[in-house]
Motif scaffolding. Structure first.
Motif, PDB file in Angstrom:
ATOM      1  N   ILE A 144     -87.222  11.853  -8.539  1.00 20.81           N
ATOM      2  CA  ILE A 144     -86.749  10.939  -9.590  1.00 20.81           C
ATOM      3  C   ILE A 144     -86.311  11.793 -10.783  1.00 20.81           C
ATOM      4  N   GLY A 145     -85.018  11.744 -11.081  1.00 23.35           N
ATOM      5  CA  GLY A 145     -84.465  12.569 -12.166  1.00 23.35           C
ATOM      6  C   GLY A 145     -83.531  13.627 -11.595  1.00 23.35           C
TER       7      GLY A 145
ATOM      8  N   TYR B 102     -81.288  18.972 -14.947  1.00 20.14           N
ATOM      9  CA  TYR B 102     -81.233  20.433 -14.802  1.00 20.14           C
ATOM     10  C   TYR B 102     -82.330  20.961 -13.894  1.00 20.14           C
TER      11      TYR B 102
ATOM     12  N   GLY C  34     -84.327  18.601 -11.529  1.00 20.38           N
ATOM     13  CA  GLY C  34     -84.312  17.860 -10.263  1.00 20.38           C
ATOM     14  C   GLY C  34     -83.175  18.296  -9.361  1.00 20.38           C
TER      15      GLY C  34
ATOM     16  N   LYS D 196     -81.338   7.005 -12.690  1.00 19.50           N
ATOM     17  CA  LYS D 196     -80.887   5.695 -13.156  1.00 19.50           C
ATOM     18  C   LYS D 196     -79.480   5.776 -13.738  1.00 19.50           C
ATOM     19  N   SER D 197     -79.004   7.001 -14.010  1.00 20.10           N
ATOM     20  CA  SER D 197     -77.660   7.156 -14.553  1.00 20.10           C
ATOM     21  C   SER D 197     -76.638   7.199 -13.412  1.00 20.10           C
TER      22      SER D 197
ATOM     23  N   ILE E 287     -83.056   3.857  -6.202  1.00 17.03           N
ATOM     24  CA  ILE E 287     -84.362   4.486  -6.456  1.00 17.03           C
ATOM     25  C   ILE E 287     -85.437   3.848  -5.575  1.00 17.03           C
TER      26      ILE E 287
ATOM     27  N   THR F 291     -88.819  14.813 -20.738  1.00 14.30           N
ATOM     28  CA  THR F 291     -90.018  14.560 -21.561  1.00 14.30           C
ATOM     29  C   THR F 291     -89.745  15.071 -22.980  1.00 14.30           C
TER      30      THR F 291
ATOM     31  N   SER G 124     -91.962  17.408 -14.074  1.00 13.32           N
ATOM     32  CA  SER G 124     -91.672  17.457 -15.509  1.00 13.32           C
ATOM     33  C   SER G 124     -92.777  18.216 -16.238  1.00 13.32           C
TER      34      SER G 124
ATOM     35  N   LEU H 214     -88.071  27.575 -13.724  1.00 14.96           N
ATOM     36  CA  LEU H 214     -86.704  28.098 -13.704  1.00 14.96           C
ATOM     37  C   LEU H 214     -86.143  28.157 -15.121  1.00 14.96           C
TER      38      LEU H 214
END
Ligand SMILES: NC(=O)c1ccc[n+]([C@@H]2O[C@H](COP(=O)([O-])OP(=O)(O)OC[C@H]3O[C@@H](n4cnc5c(N)ncnc54)[C@H](O)[C@@H]3O)[C@@H](O)[C@H]2O)c1
Ligand SMILES: O=c1ccn([C@@H]2O[C@H](COP(=O)(O)OP(=O)(O)O[C@H]3O[C@H](CO)[C@@H](O)[C@H](O)[C@H]3O)[C@@H](O)[C@H]2O)c(=O)[nH]1
Length: 507
Positions: free
Chosen positions: A37-38, A41, A43, A64-65, A102, A118, A157, A190
């Motif tokens: 989810i996400g 940069y 995910g 969600k975008s 999702i 976050t 996250s 990373l």
């Protein structure tokens, strides 16, 4: 196959759990489908590499975008990262899927990464310091609503210590029959610009889990995924809270080194010492090491400031004000460095840049990325715009619309239209410098080192100034060409500085 050593103590904070994940092919693992989810940069690149190295696992990255997912499914990926295009091209449509569905991805997955943003809270309790966990909470609620069967949920996250506890509370609150969860912490280390290399050759993979047989089994499942390409010795396992705190600690240590060298760069400028020589001499001590000692205009990026502020907030909440003040100083020094550099530019241009044309070379927070989050270039640009300068901006990878968004954001200006009229974004460094009074280099792009500075000098107003905020240019050569050159942490040929009208002095 598995050995568990409880090293000390009975509290969850102090237990260290060491797992022997054994050899990859000894295991009978159940992970066939991963959902992330996400699609940001972290995910995007992380799951692309997992898909590359684990062809038998289907990896679905959801967001969600719709725009972001559409970009991941196009030829122009939403982020620039060296090597990423090739990995995505190889796996997409095979075992790497980008989707906005999702719910289905959660339902089908055995393991779910939460890889959402976050950011620092901008309102309410902890404003400006605490991490805003609303996106993590949103992801956890979505999992709780739709999940069926047993799920391993992985915090990817960066979160405050003990965030896993809150996530688990949300997940288990629904208490639906036949559904069970294990939550793991697996922070990502990373760095942007080197993400693919960092993922392929990680110094270490860190996995924290619950100190129970089910927790150990879940840790082992995730170990198995990474063992497809990371040696077992580089996969370390800890309790959940140690893992969460280690991520904040690693970023705090890295940023602290930059603030330390930047603080000394001010001493160098005041004394005649050279910060590059100092960094080399200090870094050759094997106990210190040479990395992350590059003095600069200040650190940027979406992580360092946010994560240290989060650490400071946690310390304050734990009633540890001395510890909070210690780490806060890393941020304060960074602010000082950005202001010091911006002020130096204005002072060197005879203490007024009103109406002057100034070129910003580089807008990203570091080279090899198009990311501008917390970029020091924004601070420099804001100072110059506030002083009435006209800016000409060139960056090889940052989208022009991003630069406009950053410089017209309410935190930068109350007059967005006036800012729009004061900036010109160029697609070429030579047009960006034509007719300007000064160049301010904010990002260390390799291509800036090999520009034709003789040609640039000819096209500029005189005296032509260069401010090298990254210490990457050949200063002696630039001075020979005729430039007035200033940089960080080193006095160069004495430019004429006027602090106030009528009192010129030599720096
Ligand atoms: N950027 C880095 O280099 C880096 C490195 C290590 C760790 N991290 C950490 O990883 C996390 C993610 O960072 P990032 O830079 O990838 O963020 P990002 O903003 O690039 O991506 C986050 C994505 O999550 C999506 N999202 C948010 N809530 C969602 C929801 N409920 N459902 C579906 N999608 C949702 C957003 O639309 C966005 O596309 C942060 O905690 C960050 O601190 C970042
Ligand atoms: O010697 C140095 C090294 C870096 N920087 C600056 O520091 C910032 C951060 O750089 P870097 O750490 O390379 O990039 P990030 O992508 O922000 O990565 C950091 O933040 C990530 C998010 O948490 C972590 O995963 C990484 O391990 C950590 O390096 C940038 O503005 C750099 O220009 C310096 O000024 N001097």
């Amino acid at each position: 196959m598995e050995s568990v050593h409880l090293i000390s103590g009975s509290q969850p904070y102090v237990n260290e759990v060491v797992f022997d994940c054994g050899m990859l092919d000894d295991k009978k693992m159940v992970i066939k489908k991963i959902c992330c989810i996400g699609a940001g940069y972290v995910g995007g690149p992380t799951c692309s590499v997992i898909a590359l190295k684990c062809p038998e696992i289907t990896v679905t990255v959801v967001d969600k975008s719709m725009d972001r997912i559409a970009q991941w499914n196009s030829d122009k990926l939403p982020i620039y990262e060296p090597g990423l295009d090739e990995v995505v091209r190889e796996c997409r449509g095979r075992n790497l899927i980008f989707s906005t569905d999702i719910e289905t991805a959660i339902k089908e997955a055995d393991l779910i990464f939460i890889s959402v943003n976050t950011p620092t809270k901008t309102f309410g309790n902890g404003k400006g310091r605490a991490a805003d966990l609303k996106y993590v909470e949103g992801a956890a609620r979505m999992i709780a609503e739709v999940a069926t069967g047993n799920k391993i949920v992985v915090e990817k996250s960066t979160v405050p210590v003990r965030a896993a506890e809150s996530i688990l509370n949300i997940l288990r609150a629904n208490n639906r029959p036949g559904v069970s969860y294990q939550i793991l912490s697996n922070p990502e280390f990373l760095a942007e610009g080197t993400a693919i290399d960092d993922l392929l050759k990680a110094d270490r993979v860190l996995i924290g889990g619950e100190d129970t047989p089910e927790g150990h089994a879940a840790v082992e499942e995730l170990c198995w995924v990474y063992e497809h390409w990371i040696s077992r010795t580089n996969i370390i396992t800890t309790n959940t809270w140690s893992s969460e705190l280690s991520k904040l600690a690693a970023n705090a240590f890295l940023a602290q080194r930059i603030s330390s060298i930047n603080s000394l760069s001010a001493v160098c400028e005041a004394t005649g010492a050279d910060i590059s020589e100092v960094a080399r001499a200090v870094g050759l001590d094997s106990r210190i090491g040479s990395k992350f000692l590059q003095a600069s205009v200040g650190f940027g990026g979406s992580c360092f400031q946010k994560d240290i502020l989060n650490l400071v907030y946690i310390c304050e909440c734990l009633n540890l004000p001395e510890v909070a003040a210690y780490w806060q100083q890393v941020i304060d020094m960074n602010e000082y460095q950005k202001s010091r550099f911006s002020t130096k530019v204005v002072e060197s241009l005879f203490n007024t840049v009103s109406g002057k044309q100034i070129t910003l070379l580089g807008f990203a927070f570091k080279k090899d990325t198009g990311d501008t989050r917390e970029s020091p270039a924004i601070h420099v640009a804001k100072t110059l715009l506030d002083e009435g300068a006209k800016l000409h901006i060139y960056d090889p990878k940052v989208e022009p619309s991003q630069i406009v968004d950053d410089l017209t954001h309410p935190s930068v200006t109350e007059e967005p239209e006036s800012v729009k009229n004061s900036i010109t974004i160029h697609s070429d460094p030579y047009t960006a410098t034509m007719g300007t009074h000064a160049i301010v280099l904010c990002t260390e792009w390799d291509e800036f080192m090999v520009l034709d500075y003789e040609r640039i000098y000819k096209g500029m107003m005189k005296p032509a100034h260069i401010f090298d905020g990254r210490k990457i240019l050949d200063h002696d050569r630039l001075i020979k060409i005729g430039f007035q050159v200033q940089t960080i942490g080193k006095r160069l040929a004495r430019p004429l500085i006027t602090r106030t009208w009528g009192s010129p002095y030599q720096a």
